[in-house]
Design an enzyme around this catalytic site. Structure first.
Site: not given
Ligand SMILES: NC(=O)c1ccc[n+]([C@@H]2O[C@H](COP(=O)([O-])OP(=O)(O)OC[C@H]3O[C@@H](n4cnc5c(N)ncnc54)[C@H](OP(=O)(O)O)[C@@H]3O)[C@@H](O)[C@H]2O)c1
Length: 353
Positions: A216, A220
Site C-alpha cells: 500500500d 502511494k
Molecule cells: N479507510 C481509510 O482510512 C482509507 C484511507 C485512504 C484511502 N482509502 C482507500 O479508499 C478506498 C475505500 O476504502 P474503504 O475502507 O471504504 O474500503 P471498503 O470498506 O472495503 O469498501 C469498498 C467498497 O467498494 C465496493 N466495491 C468493490 N468492488 C467493486 C466494484 N467492482 N464496483 C463497485 N463497487 C465495488 C465494495 O462493495 P461491497 O460493499 O459490495 O463489498 C465496498 O462498498 C480504498 O481504495 C482504500 O485504499 C481508505
C-alpha cells in the site's frame, strides 16, 4: 446540477455519502453548486436516480449497507448494466471509493468523454503509466485522498510544481499502521504482539499482510513520483516486506498464529538502530532518480524520527524549500478524514466546472 456517480459504498463511501448529504445545502448557498448523486454502486448492484438519487434513497442505501447487504437486495437495483452507460450528456463527476482496479479503463474512458474523476482508490493511478496520464491529463482527475487521506499532500505537491519549484527529495511516513507498530516496539512490545494488538484494534487491514508487505505504501510512493512527473512504470516500486515469504500464502488465521516467525529480523533491526542511538521508521524516499520504500534507521533528530503512533508525515525538499523542508503531518487514515479529502476534491471539481 453537478451529477455524481459514486463507485463503492464501504467505510469511506458511506462516510462520504453522509458528508455530501450534510453539506449539500451549504454548498448550494455558498457557491450555487447543486451536488446530486445520479448513481451509487457497490460490487453487486447500482442504484440509479430518476433523474437523481433522493436524500431519502441515500439513507435507504446507507441502511442496507450498514445491515451488511448488497445493493442488489434493493428492489430498484440495476445489476445488468455498467455504470458507464449511466453517464449523462452533461459533465459528471465519477468518484471511485472502491479498492479494485477493475474501473481503471472505464474511468479513463469517462475522462476522454469529458467527465471528471475523483479517487480515494489508489489502484487506477498505479496501472500502466499511459493510463495514469490518460486519467490525469488536463487535471481531469483529482486524487488528494490517495496519499495521506484528508491531509493536503497532492494539492501542495502540485502547487509547488505548478509554480515552477523543483522537487529534490520527498521523505515520508505514509502508513499509519506501520507507524503504530514502530511506536509499539519503542514502548517495549514485541513485533508479533504489536501486530496482534493493531489487528485487534482494527488498525490493520483485515489481512495485516496488506500493510506489512508495504504494498500500500509502494502505491502511494508511485502516485507521488508520478505526480512529480517521473514516468515510473507500474510495479517498478518494490517495498520491503516485514514478514518472510513462507507466510505470504497461508490463511490470515495461520499468518497471525505464525507471526513470531517474522519476529527475529524486525527485532534485530530495531535493536541495532537503538544501540546506535537511532530510531527505526518505515519510510518512503523519492528523488528524481530513485524510489525507496522500507525500514530505515534514522538519527533521533530526523523530522520523521519524531513521529509517534499512526500519524503520517511528508517532507518536501525542493529548490525553494531547501534549507528547511516543507512538512505536512497529521492523521493519514480513517474513513471520516478520507471522505473529507474526497469531498474537498468533489467541491473543487464542481467549482471548476
Ligand atoms: N479507510 C481509510 O482510512 C482509507 C484511507 C485512504 C484511502 N482509502 C482507500 O479508499 C478506498 C475505500 O476504502 P474503504 O475502507 O471504504 O474500503 P471498503 O470498506 O472495503 O469498501 C469498498 C467498497 O467498494 C465496493 N466495491 C468493490 N468492488 C467493486 C466494484 N467492482 N464496483 C463497485 N463497487 C465495488 C465494495 O462493495 P461491497 O460493499 O459490495 O463489498 C465496498 O462498498 C480504498 O481504495 C482504500 O485504499 C481508505
Amino acid at each position: 446540477m453537478t451529477p455524481i456517480i459514486q463507485l463503492g459504498i464501504g467505510g469511506v463511501g458511506r462516510a462520504l455519502a453522509r458528508q455530501i448529504v450534510a453539506v449539500a445545502p451549504a454548498i448550494r448557498r455558498r457557491y450555487g453548486i447543486d451536488l446530486r448523486y445520479i448513481a451509487i454502486a457497490d460490487s453487486r448492484g447500482i442504484i440509479a436516480g430518476d433523474p437523481t438519487v433522493s436524500e431519502e434513497q441515500v439513507h435507504q442505501i446507507l441502511a442496507v449497507k450498514e445491515a451488511g447487504h448488497g445493493l442488489d437486495s434493493m428492489t430498484n437495483a440495476i445489476t445488468d448494466r455498467h455504470w458507464i452507460e449511466l453517464l449523462p450528456a452533461t459533465i459528471a463527476i465519477v468518484v471511485d471509493v472502491t479498492a479494485t482496479s477493475e474501473h481503471t479503463a472505464p474511468l479513463a474512458a469517462a475522462v476522454s468523454a469529458g467527465h471528471r474523476v475523483v479517487l480515494a482508490n489508489k489502484r487506477p493511478l498505479c496501472d500502466e503509466y499511459d493510463l495514469f496520464t490518460a486519467l490525469t491529463e488536463r487535471g481531469a482527475t483529482r486524487y488528494e485522498a490517495t496519499v495521506g487521506a484528508g491531509l493536503p499532500v497532492i494539492g501542495v505537491l502540485q502547487g509547488l510544481l505548478d509554480t515552477g519549484d523543483e522537487v529534490l527529495r520527498i521523505e515520508a511516513a505514509l502508513s499509519g499502521t506501520l507507524g503504530f507498530l514502530m511506536s509499539a516496539l519503542e514502548e517495549g512490545s514485541s513485533f508479533a504482539e504489536a501486530v496482534w494488538k493493531a489487528h485487534a484494534l482494527g488498525y490493520t487491514e483485515p489481512d495485516p499482510r496488506d500493510d506489512l508487505s508495504g504494498a500500500d505504501v509502494a502505491r502511494k510512493a508511485l502516485i507521488l513520483a508520478r505526480t512529480c512527473g517521473i514516468p515510473v512504470p507500474a510495479d517498478a516500486v518494490s517495498a520491503e516486506s516485514l514478514f518472510p515469504p513462507q507466510l505470504a500464502t497461508v490463511s490470515v488465521a495461520e499468518f497471525l498464529q505464525r507471526l513470531p516467525e517474522a519476529e527475529e529480523s524486525v527485532m534485530e533491526r530495531f535493536a541495532a538502530a537503538r544501540a546506535a542511538g537511532n530510531v527505526l521508521r518505515y519510510i518512503t524516499c523519492i528523488t528524481p532518480d530513485n524510489i525507496e520504500v522500507g525500514l530505515r534507521e534514522l538519527p533521533a533528530d530526523h523530522p520523521l524520527a519524531g513521529l509517534r503512533g499512526p500519524d503520517n508525515m511528508i517532507s518536501f525538499t525542493t529548490r525553494r524549500y531547501h534549507d528547511r523542508p516543507m512538512v505536512i503531518r497529521g492523521p493519514g487514515a480513517g474513513v471520516e478524514v478520507t471522505a473529507t479529502g474526497v469531498l474537498s476534491d468533489i467541491i473543487a471539481t464542481a467549482r471548476e466546472l
